[in-house]
Design an enzyme around this catalytic site. Sequence first.
Site, mmCIF file in Angstrom:
data_model
loop_
_atom_site.group_PDB
_atom_site.id
_atom_site.type_symbol
_atom_site.label_atom_id
_atom_site.label_comp_id
_atom_site.label_asym_id
_atom_site.label_seq_id
_atom_site.Cartn_x
_atom_site.Cartn_y
_atom_site.Cartn_z
ATOM 1 N N TYR A 144 0.923 -1.367 0.211
ATOM 2 C CA TYR A 144 -0.059 -0.164 -0.210
ATOM 3 C C TYR A 144 0.895 1.314 -0.031
ATOM 4 O O TYR A 144 1.903 1.327 0.954
ATOM 5 C CB TYR A 144 -0.928 -0.163 1.076
ATOM 6 C CG TYR A 144 -1.927 1.184 1.395
ATOM 7 C CD1 TYR A 144 -2.939 1.207 0.491
ATOM 8 C CD2 TYR A 144 -1.465 2.114 2.330
ATOM 9 C CE1 TYR A 144 -3.925 2.292 0.567
ATOM 10 C CE2 TYR A 144 -2.466 3.267 2.388
ATOM 11 C CZ TYR A 144 -3.667 3.226 1.555
ATOM 12 O OH TYR A 144 -4.371 4.564 1.498
ATOM 13 N N ASP A 240 8.910 2.446 1.175
ATOM 14 C CA ASP A 240 7.864 3.165 1.507
ATOM 15 C C ASP A 240 7.861 2.527 2.958
ATOM 16 O O ASP A 240 7.453 1.567 3.485
ATOM 17 C CB ASP A 240 6.512 2.661 0.942
ATOM 18 C CG ASP A 240 5.259 3.284 1.537
ATOM 19 O OD1 ASP A 240 5.555 3.886 2.584
ATOM 20 O OD2 ASP A 240 4.432 3.559 0.669
ATOM 21 N N LYS A 268 4.273 7.854 9.704
ATOM 22 C CA LYS A 268 3.370 7.380 10.802
ATOM 23 C C LYS A 268 4.129 7.704 11.985
ATOM 24 O O LYS A 268 3.824 8.223 13.022
ATOM 25 C CB LYS A 268 2.941 6.056 10.720
ATOM 26 C CG LYS A 268 1.632 5.721 9.788
ATOM 27 C CD LYS A 268 1.218 4.528 9.847
ATOM 28 C CE LYS A 268 0.144 4.060 8.889
ATOM 29 N NZ LYS A 268 -1.288 4.851 8.875
#
Length: 439
Positions: A144, A240, A268
């Site tokens: 993702y 990522d 995050k």
Amino acid sequence: MIDSWPTSARLWDRAKSSLPGGVSTGMRASMRPHPLFFRGGRGPVLTDVDGNDYLDYVLGWGPVVLGHGHPGLTEAVTRRLPDGATFGAGHELEYLAAEAVLDALPGMERVLWSNTGSEADQIALRLARAATGRNRFVKMTGHYHGWSDAFLLGYRPDADGRLDRAGTRGQNPAALSDVSLAPWGDLDAVGTILRDPAQDVAALFVEPVLCNSGVIAPPDGYLAGLRSLCDETGTLLVFDEVITGFRVARGGAAELYGVQPDLIVLAKALAGGYPVAAVAGRAAVLDQSLHGVVHAGTYNGNPIVLAAVKATVEALSEPGIYPAFETNGRRLADGMRAALERYDVTAAVNQVGPVVQVLPGLDRCDTFTQFLAGDQQWYDVLTVEMLRRGLFTLPGGRWYLSTAHSQADVDTTVDAFADSVSATVGTNGLPRGTLQDVG
């Protein structure tokens, strides 16, 4: 034992009159038995509007890496607030926070600030295209990289089981013509794509740990193999690390596995819960933003979130943080495995540092295909049983630990998890170990 959540239910009903589905992001609508509303938290504990306390393993879907209300983080942000929210101009925290990030990421030379992981992935792709003069990119199935039109492909199968179709209604199908999908863990498949001149590949995007689909560690030599293939073909390697960055090691997965990409996308855990993202990388690539590559954003690099970045990175630089993450993550995973075995429940438990994944119905999970075969109906029921026992967890089976979680918290969690498993597999007269919807 918590029996119901009447105030949350009432507030959710009200919210549905002004917010689609009563939530601010669609993924929260999947929370069981319904979305909860909270009034605050301290350390590893969240308190909902009904006054119930929970050990929190959602952590804002990952960002709250220091726990709620961390004193150093709170003080750093509070100190900045009286001086204004944003200037639309330079300030010293832009480079101070960037220097702190670069100090943790050997080989990275520049930082470009953004606001979300989706935005950061988009600018990483644009920079890679500018730097290489190529257009296409490769991503792995199950990975993702945000919800933009270009990237939302191959993350989850559609109703027909297809991975090579748009991931959402309203997505521009033309955007998908620029991406090639490869299976996670298969170097030969990646090599075939990258070596094909007709593919015109600018960048290979990869989650170095497949956190979004099972918390699957990379096969031995896989990341190094990707690095070699990219070097051979002049392709940029993009890690990522929206989830793994500053979480699985101070230098993220790049440090943990000893492989240096060209670009690293961070988000995050970068600011302890404040909205910020970044791309770190080689100067030759990021400096393309000085040579015709448009990168804009009114809120990029604002002083509030960069105060949070600096404070979070400093807190995560304290000695012992990452060994404690590994110890607590392993303690949680081992306790879960023991509980599942005790009640004859077939389930795999994966763990990388402070990220844990429970995968019901599987003996093991090393591939995205195996991940898709997990029994999510059973886990949905388990989630509600855990909520009743004071554990706030994500749907889908992924768990996050913060620096505020103690070994005692983990032990309490394992006991509550075991009780929840017992209650779930023992209902409705089903034999223990039957993994199906028992709700």
